[in-house]
Design a protein around this motif. Sequence first.
Motif, PDB file in Angstrom:
ATOM      1  N   UNK A 113     -10.389  -3.585  32.203  1.00  0.00           N
ATOM      2  CA  UNK A 113     -10.393  -2.139  32.451  1.00  0.00           C
ATOM      3  C   UNK A 113     -11.527  -1.429  31.722  1.00  0.00           C
ATOM      4  N   UNK A 114     -12.405  -2.172  31.051  1.00  0.00           N
ATOM      5  CA  UNK A 114     -13.491  -1.556  30.272  1.00  0.00           C
ATOM      6  C   UNK A 114     -14.159  -0.414  31.059  1.00  0.00           C
ATOM      7  N   UNK A 115     -14.393   0.713  30.376  1.00  0.00           N
ATOM      8  CA  UNK A 115     -15.003   1.877  31.028  1.00  0.00           C
ATOM      9  C   UNK A 115     -16.519   1.803  30.889  1.00  0.00           C
ATOM     10  N   UNK A 116     -17.204   1.952  32.012  1.00  0.00           N
ATOM     11  CA  UNK A 116     -18.662   1.863  32.019  1.00  0.00           C
ATOM     12  C   UNK A 116     -19.279   3.229  32.319  1.00  0.00           C
ATOM     13  N   UNK A 117     -20.219   3.612  31.481  1.00  0.00           N
ATOM     14  CA  UNK A 117     -20.929   4.888  31.655  1.00  0.00           C
ATOM     15  C   UNK A 117     -22.411   4.584  31.873  1.00  0.00           C
TER      16      UNK A 117
END
Length: 177
Positions: A113-117
């Motif tokens: 679920x790592x959030x990528x920006x």
Amino acid sequence: MNSYDEQFKVLLCGDSGVGKSSILLRFTDDVFDDVAPTIGVDFKVKALEVDGRRVKITAWDTAGQERFRTLTSAYYRGAHGVVLVYDVSKRETFDNLASVWLPEVNQYSTRPEVIKMIVGNKLDLANREVSSADGDALARRNGCLFIESSARTAAGVRQCFEELVRKVLDTPQLCAS
Ligand code: GDP
Ligand code: MG
């Protein structure tokens, strides 16, 4: 502030020279250094309050190893959030996000679920080679957040980390409480 509701690992990646170290320095110390941004620092710690929750961010910098394309799997391990940086004045650094950095993050992330920006940096420069629409489209195709920034003027830098943390806080699998 010495107790936290959450502690998150955030890391930076992207081609050498796009401004990763400068973004981190702007975020943690609110300074910009033209001469020596790529410091030999591994990580910096910053306390942030987002939506009333106290968050401790440990933000990891590559310390220049990305030049040799040798970020190890240990670098990515356990990250809650990843900041993928390109330079809006250098098309190649944008193309490399899609062909090199996004696949690498997806391969090595230990949290699905790592959030990528995705961050288009050097917004202050006049010679743009990547439009905002292109950056936005890449982010949408890959399920990432998107923002443009300038470490030089500070535009977008704090917002980048706040929006990333807000999304992590909204993802139950990534939170302790
Ligand atoms: P890194 O290799 O990705 O860590 O990039 P650095 O942070 O070392 O920055 C590389 C070069 O770009 C340095 O000369 C910085 O001063 C410059 N730089 C970084 N961010 C910006 C920015 O937002 N605007 C401009 N004009 N230059 C920047
Ligand atoms: Mg650097």
